[in-house]
Motif scaffolding. Structure first.
Motif, PDB file in Angstrom:
ATOM      1  N   TYR A 225       0.835  -1.205   0.000  1.00  0.00           N
ATOM      2  CA  TYR A 225       0.000   0.000   0.000  1.00  0.00           C
ATOM      3  C   TYR A 225       0.871   1.258   0.000  1.00  0.00           C
ATOM      4  O   TYR A 225       0.583   2.235  -0.698  1.00  0.00           O
ATOM      5  CB  TYR A 225      -0.909  -0.016   1.227  1.00  0.00           C
ATOM      6  CG  TYR A 225      -1.853   1.163   1.327  1.00  0.00           C
ATOM      7  CD1 TYR A 225      -3.053   1.173   0.626  1.00  0.00           C
ATOM      8  CD2 TYR A 225      -1.540   2.253   2.146  1.00  0.00           C
ATOM      9  CE1 TYR A 225      -3.928   2.250   0.726  1.00  0.00           C
ATOM     10  CE2 TYR A 225      -2.400   3.331   2.246  1.00  0.00           C
ATOM     11  CZ  TYR A 225      -3.597   3.323   1.539  1.00  0.00           C
ATOM     12  OH  TYR A 225      -4.451   4.388   1.634  1.00  0.00           O
ATOM     13  N   ASN A 229       1.706   1.199  -4.547  1.00  0.00           N
ATOM     14  CA  ASN A 229       0.262   1.412  -4.473  1.00  0.00           C
ATOM     15  C   ASN A 229      -0.466   0.999  -5.754  1.00  0.00           C
ATOM     16  O   ASN A 229      -1.516   0.345  -5.699  1.00  0.00           O
ATOM     17  CB  ASN A 229      -0.011   2.892  -4.165  1.00  0.00           C
ATOM     18  CG  ASN A 229      -1.431   3.134  -3.731  1.00  0.00           C
ATOM     19  OD1 ASN A 229      -2.299   3.337  -4.567  1.00  0.00           O
ATOM     20  ND2 ASN A 229      -1.667   3.121  -2.420  1.00  0.00           N
ATOM     21  N   ILE A 244      -9.769   1.516   1.816  1.00  0.00           N
ATOM     22  CA  ILE A 244     -10.009   2.951   1.622  1.00  0.00           C
ATOM     23  C   ILE A 244     -11.351   3.344   2.228  1.00  0.00           C
ATOM     24  O   ILE A 244     -11.477   4.371   2.914  1.00  0.00           O
ATOM     25  CB  ILE A 244      -9.982   3.310   0.121  1.00  0.00           C
ATOM     26  CG1 ILE A 244      -8.589   3.052  -0.471  1.00  0.00           C
ATOM     27  CG2 ILE A 244     -10.396   4.758  -0.083  1.00  0.00           C
ATOM     28  CD1 ILE A 244      -7.491   3.902   0.119  1.00  0.00           C
ATOM     29  N   ASN A 247     -11.217   3.498   5.985  1.00  0.00           N
ATOM     30  CA  ASN A 247     -10.482   4.689   6.415  1.00  0.00           C
ATOM     31  C   ASN A 247     -11.329   5.944   6.281  1.00  0.00           C
ATOM     32  O   ASN A 247     -11.320   6.816   7.154  1.00  0.00           O
ATOM     33  CB  ASN A 247      -9.201   4.837   5.594  1.00  0.00           C
ATOM     34  CG  ASN A 247      -8.029   4.094   6.205  1.00  0.00           C
ATOM     35  OD1 ASN A 247      -7.324   4.644   7.030  1.00  0.00           O
ATOM     36  ND2 ASN A 247      -7.845   2.848   5.827  1.00  0.00           N
ATOM     37  N   ASP A 248     -12.064   6.046   5.183  1.00  0.00           N
ATOM     38  CA  ASP A 248     -12.843   7.257   4.905  1.00  0.00           C
ATOM     39  C   ASP A 248     -13.988   7.453   5.890  1.00  0.00           C
ATOM     40  O   ASP A 248     -14.298   8.586   6.275  1.00  0.00           O
ATOM     41  CB  ASP A 248     -13.404   7.201   3.475  1.00  0.00           C
ATOM     42  CG  ASP A 248     -12.316   7.422   2.434  1.00  0.00           C
ATOM     43  OD1 ASP A 248     -11.222   7.899   2.816  1.00  0.00           O
ATOM     44  OD2 ASP A 248     -12.556   7.118   1.248  1.00  0.00           O
ATOM     45  N   LEU A 255      -6.605   3.782  13.382  1.00  0.00           N
ATOM     46  CA  LEU A 255      -6.453   3.946  11.941  1.00  0.00           C
ATOM     47  C   LEU A 255      -5.928   5.340  11.599  1.00  0.00           C
ATOM     48  O   LEU A 255      -5.184   5.513  10.632  1.00  0.00           O
ATOM     49  CB  LEU A 255      -7.785   3.694  11.226  1.00  0.00           C
ATOM     50  CG  LEU A 255      -8.220   2.233  11.087  1.00  0.00           C
ATOM     51  CD1 LEU A 255      -9.556   2.141  10.356  1.00  0.00           C
ATOM     52  CD2 LEU A 255      -7.169   1.403  10.350  1.00  0.00           C
ATOM     53  N   MET A 256      -6.289   6.314  12.418  1.00  0.00           N
ATOM     54  CA  MET A 256      -5.745   7.658  12.212  1.00  0.00           C
ATOM     55  C   MET A 256      -4.230   7.658  12.413  1.00  0.00           C
ATOM     56  O   MET A 256      -3.487   8.319  11.683  1.00  0.00           O
ATOM     57  CB  MET A 256      -6.407   8.652  13.181  1.00  0.00           C
ATOM     58  CG  MET A 256      -7.857   8.958  12.861  1.00  0.00           C
ATOM     59  SD  MET A 256      -8.581  10.127  14.051  1.00  0.00           S
ATOM     60  CE  MET A 256     -10.262  10.222  13.436  1.00  0.00           C
ATOM     61  N   ASN A 259      -2.762   6.110   9.332  1.00  0.00           N
ATOM     62  CA  ASN A 259      -2.788   7.031   8.204  1.00  0.00           C
ATOM     63  C   ASN A 259      -1.719   8.108   8.329  1.00  0.00           C
ATOM     64  O   ASN A 259      -1.095   8.502   7.333  1.00  0.00           O
ATOM     65  CB  ASN A 259      -4.170   7.684   8.098  1.00  0.00           C
ATOM     66  CG  ASN A 259      -5.238   6.713   7.653  1.00  0.00           C
ATOM     67  OD1 ASN A 259      -4.950   5.726   6.979  1.00  0.00           O
ATOM     68  ND2 ASN A 259      -6.481   6.956   8.043  1.00  0.00           N
ATOM     69  N   GLU A 260      -1.484   8.580   9.543  1.00  0.00           N
ATOM     70  CA  GLU A 260      -0.440   9.575   9.778  1.00  0.00           C
ATOM     71  C   GLU A 260       0.929   8.991   9.462  1.00  0.00           C
ATOM     72  O   GLU A 260       1.769   9.630   8.825  1.00  0.00           O
ATOM     73  CB  GLU A 260      -0.488  10.045  11.231  1.00  0.00           C
ATOM     74  CG  GLU A 260       0.498  11.161  11.560  1.00  0.00           C
ATOM     75  CD  GLU A 260       0.227  12.433  10.796  1.00  0.00           C
ATOM     76  OE1 GLU A 260       1.186  13.169  10.503  1.00  0.00           O
ATOM     77  OE2 GLU A 260      -0.945  12.695  10.461  1.00  0.00           O
ATOM     78  N   VAL A 262       1.488   6.480   7.384  1.00  0.00           N
ATOM     79  CA  VAL A 262       1.551   6.268   5.929  1.00  0.00           C
ATOM     80  C   VAL A 262       1.954   7.547   5.227  1.00  0.00           C
ATOM     81  O   VAL A 262       2.774   7.530   4.296  1.00  0.00           O
ATOM     82  CB  VAL A 262       0.196   5.742   5.402  1.00  0.00           C
ATOM     83  CG1 VAL A 262       0.160   5.798   3.871  1.00  0.00           C
ATOM     84  CG2 VAL A 262      -0.049   4.316   5.870  1.00  0.00           C
ATOM     85  N   LYS A 263       1.403   8.686   5.646  1.00  0.00           N
ATOM     86  CA  LYS A 263       1.752   9.982   5.030  1.00  0.00           C
ATOM     87  C   LYS A 263       3.252  10.237   5.149  1.00  0.00           C
ATOM     88  O   LYS A 263       3.904  10.694   4.200  1.00  0.00           O
ATOM     89  CB  LYS A 263       0.977  11.111   5.705  1.00  0.00           C
ATOM     90  CG  LYS A 263      -0.505  11.119   5.400  1.00  0.00           C
ATOM     91  CD  LYS A 263      -1.198  12.238   6.178  1.00  0.00           C
ATOM     92  CE  LYS A 263      -2.701  12.173   6.000  1.00  0.00           C
ATOM     93  NZ  LYS A 263      -3.404  13.197   6.826  1.00  0.00           N
TER      94      LYS A 263
END
Length: 267
Positions: A225, A229, A244, A247-248, A255-256, A259-260, A262-263
């Motif tokens: 991922y 990707n 996705i 997450n949305d 999960l936040m 996501n942080e 992953v960024k």
């Protein structure tokens, strides 16, 4: 190279801000590329010394994914937090993702050894059946075993022995024991190959258990991922879409965190 190095530093700083101790190149990670460990509320990720920074980043993603999985499910068995209802289709896609990450040379060699051992066992069994019609591969054949004397009989259980300061082995049995018949040598070699096949099958089973483990499936998914990707979208379209979607619509704190992370790993 500098970009990957900076991403690694940023990722490690973020993990340490969450209270996770991260060791890179400080130990052997218990024989693995990396390992996630926990003790009560103490978390640690160890990554052994690796050749490239890309490898380090990949392992960091993998082990942090174990951490996120653990926060959701301490049994590390359920993946509903990431994919919602866990269907057979999603499971199959995650298996396909994992296959991309298999150590192919190792797996190929393992199955090659299995094929060779199977072939050798059949060849020796053919020799034995030509003289003993009731011979069966699956059972010890007492009619032959009873004909062996010390020290040759030890080689029915071991491939190599030391007896009165002399070394005897399966590979040199013909020379060590010229009195043995063709059938006795065949039986000795068959038993040896059966022991080898048992070891190989054990390694294959271990490999299967490891790569079918839910937490490993999720961690391999997260590696792709972040690092590949577009390829992930092709290999696992349903799993990708569900991830996705989860997450949305989710306000899940864990999960936040993911996501942080992953960024930071992507940038």
């Amino acid at each position: 190279m500098a970009s990957e190095r900076n991403r690694i530093i940023d990722c490690i700083n973020y993990l340490e801000s969450l209270g996770i101790t991260v060791n890179v190149g400080k130990n052997k990670a218990r024989g693995n590329k990396g390992i996630f460990m926990h003790n009560a509320d103490n978390f640690r990720i160890d990554i052994r010394k690796l050749e490239t920074e890309k490898e380090i980043l990949s392992v960091l993603i993998h082990e942090f994914s174990h951490y996120i999985h653990f926060l959701h499910d301490k049994t590390l068995k359920s993946l509903e937090f990431a994919f919602g209802e866990y269907s057979e289709d999603i499971h199959e896609e995650l298996i396909n993702v994992t296959v991309q990450s298999l150590p192919k040379k190792y797996a190929k060699q393992l199955f090659k050894e299995k094929e060779s051992a199977d072939s050798d066992i059949k060849a020796q069994a053919k020799i034995l059946k030509s003289k003993f019609a009731d011979f069966k591969i699956s059972k010890p054949y007492k009619k032959i075993e009873s004909t062996f004397t010390v020290p040759a009989n030890y080689l029915l259980k071991y491939d190599r022995i030391k007896y009165f300061n002399k070394i005897y082995s399966i590979t040199n049995a013909v020379n060590d024991f010229p009195e043995l018949t063709r059938e006795q040598i065949a039986y000795m070699e068959l038993r040896s190959k059966q022991r080898k096949l048992k070891r190989i099958n054990s390694r294959i089973s271990k490999l299967n258990r490891y790569y079918n483990n839910p937490s490993e499936l999720f961690s391999r998914f997260m590696e792709m991922y972040v690092l590949d990707n577009e390829n992930l979208k092709n290999i696992a379209p349903s799993a990708f879409s569900k991830f996705i979607e989860m997450n949305d619509k989710s306000d899940d704190n864990y999960l936040m965190k993911l996501n942080e992370f992953v960024k930071l790993a992507i940038n």
